[in-house]
Design an enzyme around this catalytic site. Structure first.
Site, short mmCIF file in Angstrom:
data_model
loop_
_atom_site.label_atom_id
_atom_site.label_comp_id
_atom_site.label_asym_id
_atom_site.label_seq_id
_atom_site.Cartn_x
_atom_site.Cartn_y
_atom_site.Cartn_z
N ALA A 42 3.50 -0.13 -1.75
CA ALA A 42 3.20 -0.53 -3.12
C ALA A 42 4.35 -0.16 -4.05
O ALA A 42 4.70 -0.92 -4.96
CB ALA A 42 1.90 0.12 -3.60
N HIS A 62 0.85 -1.19 0.00
CA HIS A 62 0.00 0.00 0.00
C HIS A 62 0.88 1.24 0.00
O HIS A 62 1.83 1.35 0.79
CB HIS A 62 -0.90 0.03 1.24
CG HIS A 62 -1.55 1.36 1.48
ND1 HIS A 62 -1.21 2.18 2.54
CD2 HIS A 62 -2.50 2.04 0.77
CE1 HIS A 62 -1.92 3.29 2.47
NE2 HIS A 62 -2.72 3.22 1.42
N SER A 63 0.60 2.18 -0.90
CA SER A 63 1.27 3.48 -0.93
C SER A 63 2.79 3.31 -1.07
O SER A 63 3.25 2.73 -2.05
CB SER A 63 0.87 4.29 0.31
OG SER A 63 1.22 5.64 0.18
N LEU A 64 3.58 3.79 -0.10
CA LEU A 64 5.01 3.55 -0.13
C LEU A 64 5.30 2.06 -0.29
O LEU A 64 6.17 1.66 -1.07
CB LEU A 64 5.67 4.08 1.14
CG LEU A 64 7.13 3.68 1.37
CD1 LEU A 64 8.04 4.29 0.32
CD2 LEU A 64 7.59 4.07 2.78
N HIS A 91 -7.28 7.26 0.53
CA HIS A 91 -5.99 6.63 0.28
C HIS A 91 -5.86 5.26 0.95
O HIS A 91 -5.25 4.35 0.40
CB HIS A 91 -4.89 7.57 0.76
CG HIS A 91 -3.51 7.14 0.40
ND1 HIS A 91 -3.13 6.82 -0.89
CD2 HIS A 91 -2.40 6.98 1.17
CE1 HIS A 91 -1.86 6.47 -0.90
NE2 HIS A 91 -1.40 6.55 0.34
#
Length: 283
Positions: free
Chosen positions: A105, A101-103, A262
């Protein structure tokens, strides 16, 4: 909802921590959290997947209960990739599914590019590669990053956990009840209350980012079947057109959208679990 098992992962230079859901003999799914998050980010999603997979929510260096880097060193994106791969080695994961997820990902995508033979399926939530650089702010970002002073101020102390949850909810745009598992795991009790246990150096400006053209070249190295889940409307720092150009670099990718913010996996855990299961298939 099942409670996770705590796991310590000894690497040569530091110890990382993880929370694990699911049976030891289930197919492994390594999960990487976002910036300033921790394994609590998967507290609502992992139990929904644990009947089929062993979900290993790894805490990145400087985050959660994992060790901070030694004094005088800095956090670099490529080193997160190395740390995640080293953790997989320490856990004995020769080939595994990978979720980020996010960073996380971004790290997951680059790990899949670096070691394509290791990744069976790749699941990405709100991220595909690291934050890039189009050249328009390179010089100023470099100057700011080099000149950024070391933060010698004391960490903010919260009087109780609820105050910290409220602060995180305001800063991150995440509802308090959804922020709770991340915040509770991310706090350290001190004499006067509670403070964040994450390394303050994580908030320093990075002097250099990878050029967008380089990110495209790296994404072309991903061989695993990939699923990308993006929030609708698009998150401000993940604009739709650049993400479409990145996705076009991955040969086998399915892009989906879900109404929400997010942290989709905290807001809509069942919908995200259904998405993950559809793309992972049956073990």
């Amino acid at each position: 909802m099942s409670a996770p098992i705590e796991r310590s992962i000894e690497l040569p230079q530091l110890t990382l921590r993880a929370q694990v859901w699911g049976a030891d003999d289930a197919p492994p799914l390594l999960a990487l959290h976002g910036w300033l998050d921790n394994a609590g980010s998967y507290a609502r999603l992992a139990p929904l997947l644990a009947n089929r997979w062993r979900v290993i929510a790894l805490e990145l260096p400087g985050h959660g209960h994992s060790d901070h880097l030694p004094p005088g060193t800095h956090y670099h994106f490529v080193d997160y990739v190395r740390a995640a791969l080293a953790a997989a080695d320490a856990l004995g994961l020769q080939r595994f599914d990978l979720l980020g997820h996010s960073l996380g990902a971004g790290i997951a995508a680059m790990l899949a590019a670096a070691a394509p033979e290791r990744i069976a399926k790749l699941l990405l939530i709100e991220g595909l590669g690291p934050l890039g650089d189009d050249g328009s702010h390179t010089l100023q970002r470099f100057r700011d990053g080099i000149a950024a002073p070391v933060n010698n101020k004391g960490l903010r102390v919260f009087r109780d956990v609820e105050q910290a949850i409220a602060a995180r909810a305001i800063a991150g745009g995440l509802r308090a009840e959804l922020a709770r598992p991340i915040v509770e795991r991310g706090l350290l009790e001190v004499a006067d209350g509670w403070c964040w246990r994450s390394d303050p150096r994580l908030t320093r400006t990075s002097p250099l980012r990878i050029a967008e053209s380089q990110i495209h070249a790296l994404l072309r190295g991903i061989r695993a079947p990939t699923a990308l889940l993006l929030a609708r409307p698009a998150t401000s720092y993940l604009p739709s057109h650049p993400m479409e150009l990145r996705a076009a670099c991955v040969d086998d990718i399915a892009v989906s959208h879900l109404d929400g913010g997010h942290h989709l996996h905290l807001e809509h855990p069942q919908a995200v679990a259904d998405w993950a299961t559809a793309h992972l298939g049956h073990p």
